[in-house]
Scaffold this active site. Structure first.
Site, PDB file in Angstrom:
ATOM      1  N   ASP A   8       1.262  -1.593   0.410  1.00 42.15           N
ATOM      2  CA  ASP A   8      -0.306   0.139  -0.152  1.00 42.15           C
ATOM      3  C   ASP A   8       0.677   1.224   0.122  1.00 42.15           C
ATOM      4  O   ASP A   8       2.210   0.966   0.309  1.00 42.15           O
ATOM      5  CB  ASP A   8      -0.766  -0.588   1.689  1.00 42.15           C
ATOM      6  CG  ASP A   8      -0.216  -0.049   2.391  1.00 42.15           C
ATOM      7  OD1 ASP A   8       0.902   0.155   3.142  1.00 42.15           O
ATOM      8  OD2 ASP A   8      -1.238   0.122   3.208  1.00 42.15           O
ATOM      9  N   CYS A  65       2.860  -2.924   4.175  1.00 40.53           N
ATOM     10  CA  CYS A  65       1.860  -1.730   4.680  1.00 40.53           C
ATOM     11  C   CYS A  65       2.971  -0.930   5.735  1.00 40.53           C
ATOM     12  O   CYS A  65       4.111  -1.199   5.252  1.00 40.53           O
ATOM     13  CB  CYS A  65       1.001  -2.396   5.176  1.00 40.53           C
ATOM     14  SG  CYS A  65       0.450  -3.342   6.070  1.00 40.53           S
ATOM     15  N   THR A  67       2.861  -0.590   8.826  1.00 41.95           N
ATOM     16  CA  THR A  67       3.843  -1.684  10.185  1.00 41.95           C
ATOM     17  C   THR A  67       4.023  -4.192   9.566  1.00 41.95           C
ATOM     18  O   THR A  67       4.601  -4.206  10.080  1.00 41.95           O
ATOM     19  CB  THR A  67       3.136  -2.052  10.848  1.00 41.95           C
ATOM     20  OG1 THR A  67       1.439  -2.793  10.922  1.00 41.95           O
ATOM     21  CG2 THR A  67       2.429  -0.096  11.589  1.00 41.95           C
ATOM     22  N   HIS A  98      10.092 -23.963   8.775  1.00 47.54           N
ATOM     23  CA  HIS A  98       8.711 -25.009   9.508  1.00 47.54           C
ATOM     24  C   HIS A  98       7.451 -24.575   9.534  1.00 47.54           C
ATOM     25  O   HIS A  98       6.662 -25.203  10.061  1.00 47.54           O
ATOM     26  CB  HIS A  98       8.864 -23.952  11.260  1.00 47.54           C
ATOM     27  CG  HIS A  98       9.954 -24.671  11.592  1.00 47.54           C
ATOM     28  ND1 HIS A  98       9.558 -24.539  13.409  1.00 47.54           N
ATOM     29  CD2 HIS A  98      11.322 -25.422  11.774  1.00 47.54           C
ATOM     30  CE1 HIS A  98      11.222 -24.854  14.060  1.00 47.54           C
ATOM     31  NE2 HIS A  98      11.258 -25.738  12.805  1.00 47.54           N
ATOM     32  N   HIS A 133       6.494 -30.275  10.853  1.00 50.27           N
ATOM     33  CA  HIS A 133       5.785 -29.137   9.216  1.00 50.27           C
ATOM     34  C   HIS A 133       4.912 -29.129   8.912  1.00 50.27           C
ATOM     35  O   HIS A 133       3.959 -28.655   8.220  1.00 50.27           O
ATOM     36  CB  HIS A 133       6.749 -28.200   9.429  1.00 50.27           C
ATOM     37  CG  HIS A 133       8.210 -28.655  10.827  1.00 50.27           C
ATOM     38  ND1 HIS A 133       8.127 -27.465  11.969  1.00 50.27           N
ATOM     39  CD2 HIS A 133       9.458 -28.893  10.601  1.00 50.27           C
ATOM     40  CE1 HIS A 133       8.851 -27.618  12.485  1.00 50.27           C
ATOM     41  NE2 HIS A 133       9.852 -28.829  11.940  1.00 50.27           N
TER      42      HIS A 133
HETATM   43  C1  RB5 Z   1      -1.807   3.037   6.519  1.00 51.59           C
HETATM   44  O1  RB5 Z   1      -1.642   4.067   6.539  1.00 51.59           O
HETATM   45  C2  RB5 Z   1      -1.719   2.115   7.237  1.00 51.59           C
HETATM   46  O2  RB5 Z   1      -2.747   2.403   8.056  1.00 51.59           O
HETATM   47  C3  RB5 Z   1      -1.000   0.568   6.518  1.00 51.59           C
HETATM   48  O3  RB5 Z   1       0.127   0.898   5.937  1.00 51.59           O
HETATM   49  C4  RB5 Z   1      -0.740  -0.113   7.422  1.00 51.59           C
HETATM   50  O4  RB5 Z   1       0.572  -0.216   8.435  1.00 51.59           O
HETATM   51  C5  RB5 Z   1      -1.878  -0.755   8.318  1.00 51.59           C
HETATM   52  O5  RB5 Z   1      -2.015  -1.760   9.525  1.00 51.59           O
END
Ligand code: RB5
Length: 142
Positions: A8, A65, A67, A98, A133
């Site tokens: 994203d 993304c 995080t 695994h 596994h």
């Molecule tokens: C986008 O702002 C952010 O929420 C997305 O990239 C991600 O970190 C969501 O878990």
């Protein structure tokens, strides 16, 4: 190995860095988007990738993304997908040995490019161990 990559907006910069880095090594990552920093929804990006992996258009997916958490949650809702958020080299090896992860995940806002490359290398150099596994990953989809 055919590797696809998608992010994203929160992972857009890291995605570009990885595409460029691997292209210099002669490895072309198939870019499934997003294609700009404009805000977009990670569940839809995850779905593009899970379709590509399940349809065998990619042997491995890389999802990013902000995080790595939201896009992991989204990918792991799809039967047949084993998406692993890699946060150190040991975990990266184990995700292959695994879990035989078919998608690896990173946080574009929480992880450094150099670290991500080292985790990817560790994952790619590891082998799935099978045995107990294999039984356990089979149980995931029952
Ligand atoms: C986008 O702002 C952010 O929420 C997305 O990239 C991600 O970190 C969501 O878990």
């Amino acid at each position: 190995m055919n590797i696809a990559i998608a992010s994203d907006h929160g992972g857009f910069e890291l995605k570009g860095q990885l595409i460029e880095y691997y292209a210099k090594k002669g490895i072309i990552l198939q870019d499934l988007g997003t294609h700009s920093t404009e805000s977009c929804d990670y569940p839809l990006i995850a779905r593009k990738m899970t379709n590509a992996v399940l349809n065998k258009e990619a042997d491995l997916g890389i999802l990013i993304c902000g995080t790595g958490i939201g896009i992991s949650i989204a990918a792991n809702r799809v039967k047949g997908i084993r998406a692993a958020l890699l946060y150190n080299a040991e975990v990266a090896c184990l995700a292959k040995q695994h879990n035989n992860a078919n998608i690896v995940v990173f946080g574009g806002r929480t992880q450094k490019f150099e670290d991500v490359v080292s985790y990817l290398d560790a994952f790619l150099n590891a082998e799935f161990e099978g045995g107990r596994h294999l039984r356990r990953i089979g149980e995931l989809d029952e």
